[in-house]
Design a protein around this motif. Sequence first.
Motif, PDB file in Angstrom:
ATOM      1  N   GLY A 367       0.785  -1.227   0.000  1.00 36.47           N
ATOM      2  CA  GLY A 367       0.000   0.000   0.000  1.00 36.47           C
ATOM      3  C   GLY A 367       0.815   1.275   0.000  1.00 36.47           C
ATOM      4  O   GLY A 367       0.245   2.368  -0.054  1.00 36.47           O
ATOM      5  N   LEU A 368       2.134   1.166   0.062  1.00 33.45           N
ATOM      6  CA  LEU A 368       3.006   2.326   0.101  1.00 33.45           C
ATOM      7  C   LEU A 368       4.007   2.273  -1.054  1.00 33.45           C
ATOM      8  O   LEU A 368       4.352   1.193  -1.546  1.00 33.45           O
ATOM      9  CB  LEU A 368       3.780   2.384   1.421  1.00 33.45           C
ATOM     10  CG  LEU A 368       2.984   2.407   2.727  1.00 33.45           C
ATOM     11  CD1 LEU A 368       3.929   2.392   3.924  1.00 33.45           C
ATOM     12  CD2 LEU A 368       2.070   3.621   2.786  1.00 33.45           C
ATOM     13  N   TYR A 369       4.494   3.434  -1.455  1.00 33.11           N
ATOM     14  CA  TYR A 369       5.568   3.489  -2.438  1.00 33.11           C
ATOM     15  C   TYR A 369       6.501   4.641  -2.077  1.00 33.11           C
ATOM     16  O   TYR A 369       6.109   5.613  -1.431  1.00 33.11           O
ATOM     17  CB  TYR A 369       5.028   3.651  -3.858  1.00 33.11           C
ATOM     18  CG  TYR A 369       4.354   4.968  -4.148  1.00 33.11           C
ATOM     19  CD1 TYR A 369       5.056   6.023  -4.746  1.00 33.11           C
ATOM     20  CD2 TYR A 369       3.014   5.180  -3.825  1.00 33.11           C
ATOM     21  CE1 TYR A 369       4.446   7.234  -5.013  1.00 33.11           C
ATOM     22  CE2 TYR A 369       2.389   6.395  -4.099  1.00 33.11           C
ATOM     23  CZ  TYR A 369       3.119   7.417  -4.681  1.00 33.11           C
ATOM     24  OH  TYR A 369       2.514   8.613  -4.940  1.00 33.11           O
ATOM     25  N   ALA A 370       7.761   4.535  -2.491  1.00 31.14           N
ATOM     26  CA  ALA A 370       8.786   5.519  -2.168  1.00 31.14           C
ATOM     27  C   ALA A 370       9.309   6.166  -3.442  1.00 31.14           C
ATOM     28  O   ALA A 370       9.383   5.532  -4.500  1.00 31.14           O
ATOM     29  CB  ALA A 370       9.934   4.874  -1.404  1.00 31.14           C
ATOM     30  N   GLU A 371       9.663   7.434  -3.318  1.00 27.02           N
ATOM     31  CA  GLU A 371      10.312   8.153  -4.407  1.00 27.02           C
ATOM     32  C   GLU A 371      11.409   9.029  -3.810  1.00 27.02           C
ATOM     33  O   GLU A 371      11.463   9.229  -2.589  1.00 27.02           O
ATOM     34  CB  GLU A 371       9.287   9.004  -5.170  1.00 27.02           C
ATOM     35  CG  GLU A 371       8.481   9.935  -4.290  1.00 27.02           C
ATOM     36  CD  GLU A 371       7.303  10.569  -5.019  1.00 27.02           C
ATOM     37  OE1 GLU A 371       6.920  10.060  -6.094  1.00 27.02           O
ATOM     38  OE2 GLU A 371       6.779  11.566  -4.503  1.00 27.02           O
ATOM     39  N   GLN A 372      12.292   9.507  -4.665  1.00 24.40           N
ATOM     40  CA  GLN A 372      13.359  10.400  -4.228  1.00 24.40           C
ATOM     41  C   GLN A 372      13.245  11.705  -5.012  1.00 24.40           C
ATOM     42  O   GLN A 372      13.877  11.869  -6.054  1.00 24.40           O
ATOM     43  CB  GLN A 372      14.732   9.772  -4.456  1.00 24.40           C
ATOM     44  CG  GLN A 372      15.015   8.555  -3.599  1.00 24.40           C
ATOM     45  CD  GLN A 372      16.474   8.128  -3.688  1.00 24.40           C
ATOM     46  OE1 GLN A 372      17.391   8.907  -3.440  1.00 24.40           O
ATOM     47  NE2 GLN A 372      16.688   6.876  -4.045  1.00 24.40           N
ATOM     48  N   PRO A 373      12.448  12.650  -4.522  1.00 30.69           N
ATOM     49  CA  PRO A 373      12.278  13.909  -5.251  1.00 30.69           C
ATOM     50  C   PRO A 373      13.607  14.663  -5.333  1.00 30.69           C
ATOM     51  O   PRO A 373      14.376  14.699  -4.351  1.00 30.69           O
ATOM     52  CB  PRO A 373      11.274  14.687  -4.404  1.00 30.69           C
ATOM     53  CG  PRO A 373      10.626  13.666  -3.517  1.00 30.69           C
ATOM     54  CD  PRO A 373      11.648  12.613  -3.288  1.00 30.69           C
ATOM     55  N   PRO A 374      13.919  15.253  -6.477  1.00 33.56           N
ATOM     56  CA  PRO A 374      15.154  16.034  -6.582  1.00 33.56           C
ATOM     57  C   PRO A 374      15.167  17.247  -5.651  1.00 33.56           C
ATOM     58  O   PRO A 374      16.231  17.712  -5.259  1.00 33.56           O
ATOM     59  CB  PRO A 374      15.185  16.449  -8.060  1.00 33.56           C
ATOM     60  CG  PRO A 374      13.783  16.306  -8.549  1.00 33.56           C
ATOM     61  CD  PRO A 374      13.175  15.209  -7.737  1.00 33.56           C
ATOM     62  N   ASP A 375      13.987  17.752  -5.311  1.00 33.52           N
ATOM     63  CA  ASP A 375      13.854  18.881  -4.387  1.00 33.52           C
ATOM     64  C   ASP A 375      12.860  18.461  -3.311  1.00 33.52           C
ATOM     65  O   ASP A 375      11.671  18.761  -3.396  1.00 33.52           O
ATOM     66  CB  ASP A 375      13.368  20.122  -5.135  1.00 33.52           C
ATOM     67  CG  ASP A 375      13.157  21.326  -4.220  1.00 33.52           C
ATOM     68  OD1 ASP A 375      13.576  21.263  -3.043  1.00 33.52           O
ATOM     69  OD2 ASP A 375      12.543  22.311  -4.674  1.00 33.52           O
ATOM     70  N   LEU A 376      13.363  17.753  -2.285  1.00 36.63           N
ATOM     71  CA  LEU A 376      12.461  17.203  -1.273  1.00 36.63           C
ATOM     72  C   LEU A 376      11.724  18.311  -0.526  1.00 36.63           C
ATOM     73  O   LEU A 376      10.506  18.235  -0.323  1.00 36.63           O
ATOM     74  CB  LEU A 376      13.243  16.327  -0.290  1.00 36.63           C
ATOM     75  CG  LEU A 376      12.420  15.671   0.829  1.00 36.63           C
ATOM     76  CD1 LEU A 376      11.307  14.816   0.267  1.00 36.63           C
ATOM     77  CD2 LEU A 376      13.330  14.851   1.751  1.00 36.63           C
ATOM     78  N   ALA A 377      12.439  19.351  -0.125  1.00 38.68           N
ATOM     79  CA  ALA A 377      11.781  20.437   0.623  1.00 38.68           C
ATOM     80  C   ALA A 377      10.690  21.091  -0.213  1.00 38.68           C
ATOM     81  O   ALA A 377       9.583  21.365   0.276  1.00 38.68           O
ATOM     82  CB  ALA A 377      12.812  21.470   1.069  1.00 38.68           C
ATOM     83  N   GLY A 378      10.958  21.345  -1.471  1.00 38.65           N
ATOM     84  CA  GLY A 378       9.959  21.948  -2.336  1.00 38.65           C
ATOM     85  C   GLY A 378       8.747  21.060  -2.527  1.00 38.65           C
ATOM     86  O   GLY A 378       7.599  21.537  -2.556  1.00 38.65           O
ATOM     87  N   THR A 379       8.981  19.746  -2.664  1.00 40.12           N
ATOM     88  CA  THR A 379       7.870  18.802  -2.804  1.00 40.12           C
ATOM     89  C   THR A 379       7.010  18.794  -1.547  1.00 40.12           C
ATOM     90  O   THR A 379       5.776  18.765  -1.613  1.00 40.12           O
ATOM     91  CB  THR A 379       8.412  17.392  -3.097  1.00 40.12           C
ATOM     92  OG1 THR A 379       9.189  17.423  -4.293  1.00 40.12           O
ATOM     93  CG2 THR A 379       7.277  16.387  -3.247  1.00 40.12           C
ATOM     94  N   LEU A 380       7.662  18.832  -0.363  1.00 40.87           N
ATOM     95  CA  LEU A 380       6.905  18.839   0.889  1.00 40.87           C
ATOM     96  C   LEU A 380       6.071  20.115   1.019  1.00 40.87           C
ATOM     97  O   LEU A 380       4.924  20.067   1.483  1.00 40.87           O
ATOM     98  CB  LEU A 380       7.854  18.713   2.081  1.00 40.87           C
ATOM     99  CG  LEU A 380       8.641  17.407   2.207  1.00 40.87           C
ATOM    100  CD1 LEU A 380       9.484  17.412   3.474  1.00 40.87           C
ATOM    101  CD2 LEU A 380       7.725  16.197   2.181  1.00 40.87           C
ATOM    102  N   VAL A 381       6.610  21.242   0.610  1.00 38.94           N
ATOM    103  CA  VAL A 381       5.854  22.489   0.669  1.00 38.94           C
ATOM    104  C   VAL A 381       4.594  22.385  -0.190  1.00 38.94           C
ATOM    105  O   VAL A 381       3.500  22.798   0.223  1.00 38.94           O
ATOM    106  CB  VAL A 381       6.737  23.673   0.232  1.00 38.94           C
ATOM    107  CG1 VAL A 381       5.888  24.912  -0.039  1.00 38.94           C
ATOM    108  CG2 VAL A 381       7.780  23.983   1.292  1.00 38.94           C
TER     109      VAL A 381
END
Length: 561
Positions: A367-381
């Motif tokens: 039920g879960l999946y992982a990714e590695q966003p190039p801009d983690l802080a921006g994605t979280l915002v």
Amino acid sequence: MADFPIVVGINRTQDGSLAVAVGESGMYSLQKERVSRREHHWGRLGDLPDRYLPAMPLLKEPVDLVVEGYSSDTEIEHAPAYQQEVRETLGLRDGAEIVLVSHHLSHLYGAFYPSPFEEAAGLVIDTRGSHVRDFTEEVPLPPGTGGDLVEVASFYRCARGRVECLAKQLWDGDWARPAGLGCFNALLARALWPEGEGDEGRVTALAPFGDPDALGLPDLDVRGHEVHLPPAWLEVFGRRDAFRYEPGGEEFRRAANLAAAGQRAFERALDRVAAWLHAETGLDALAFAGGAALNSSANGRLIRESPFREVFIPPAPHAAGTAVGCALYGLIARLGVDSRFRWTHDFLGPDPDESEIEAAVRALPAGLYAEQPPDLAGTLVTLLESGRVIGLHQGRSESGPRALGNRSILGDPRGPDMQDYLNFEVKGREWFHPTAPVVLAEHAAQIFELDRPAPFGHYAVAVRPEHRDGLPAITHVDGTATPQTVTRESAPFLHALLTRWHERTGTPVLVNASLSGPGEPPAETPEHAVDTLLGTGLHALAMPPYLIRKRVEPPLPGELA
């Protein structure tokens, strides 16, 4: 062989914990509850080999000294067995001792010596500490004082290299004759939640919904440094279930009124004993510890109204923090080391193991999946701005009870439904609990009536009136909040995230709660964090460099029927 001393401090009381002082400035600490997954878990035989050693690799290093902390309960009777466990589990250097330190003294060492002060008054208040017969400090007691009495408050004059106990309030331990602010606090919580443990924070949260005058209850009886409970309060505490909390109706009003009266009585009594201590010492700084120091509303009033100009409260002022005090007592008082450890942050947990994060990501359920966003802080915002609630797991865990950015749940404070969503869908607690803010230190005074750093979120302050309507998720019913201020030095990633959030939204504030589900302590390991994501209404979990999301997302705050 290391050329710096290693001292292990062990707290065997409620909120069992262990600390390791490494040389002059290194410090690690871990609460038992973080690995056992049981809140407020008491210290017990077997903890060292079964709980702490697997979680704290540093314990495999040669140890110069072990300091055990005990309260007035039965643990001290088992001291020989505990010491045998230490010898069998740790690699003690030749001549390494195992020593005992009494409870309030360990509180004091964990508060004053890591404080920024060169000299200060010291105040320790909790429900009960050590017996007089077990004190490991010089105390000015009247001749004939019984050894069975226990400490409930202690008052000190402190300077680097010298700690002087000025007075203690003692109690005979009979709950039919309770004494002291700690006993009062415990009985107040028990009157509202009879089956609970550690519910004092719920009282503080409930109090603003009540009328402190409705029940006609008096202030506590303060005589110098001693606090006693008037007959009217004893009568209330003797009425079993009469004030038990219920979520609505007359029962709720009665419970809220009792909480309000109790909170006011607690604050006024604390003010008076602090004033007594200030008069005795003439010092402008105060180091305050013990379970009573977790009362954020009382702390806010103490800072605003007491004669002390500076007040320091360690991030773990309750019993869990005494492990650090034990380790510092050993380092300073027994080994003669001039400790340079200061409470500049609370990230004292074990060093992170990157392989554990990788393993947790590889083992994610379907039920879960992982990714590695190039801009983690921006994605979280972007996710936060859309109303999603995100867990953050990074670095070393906090040693105290409050989330400070390494084991946190973050949300948008502007959302009118965010507080209810966190309380009901994530934390599983009553609706009246406020959610705390985390704020960029450089902008904190614009949002809050705050005139000093608040890195550990220990005291309630007013939200400035012009911001209350715009920040409903962090503004309590009485117009206050309990902010944590964040600097780039103390929490680089969280500061960067808040900065990006401020640039995007115009507000430097996020909601911040501990990364845990209903009735759980904060997550310690990556596996715990993933379990919290799975078992609650969290939408995502950031575990840098990964972002873990649900394939089927829960509703957003405000979308629930």
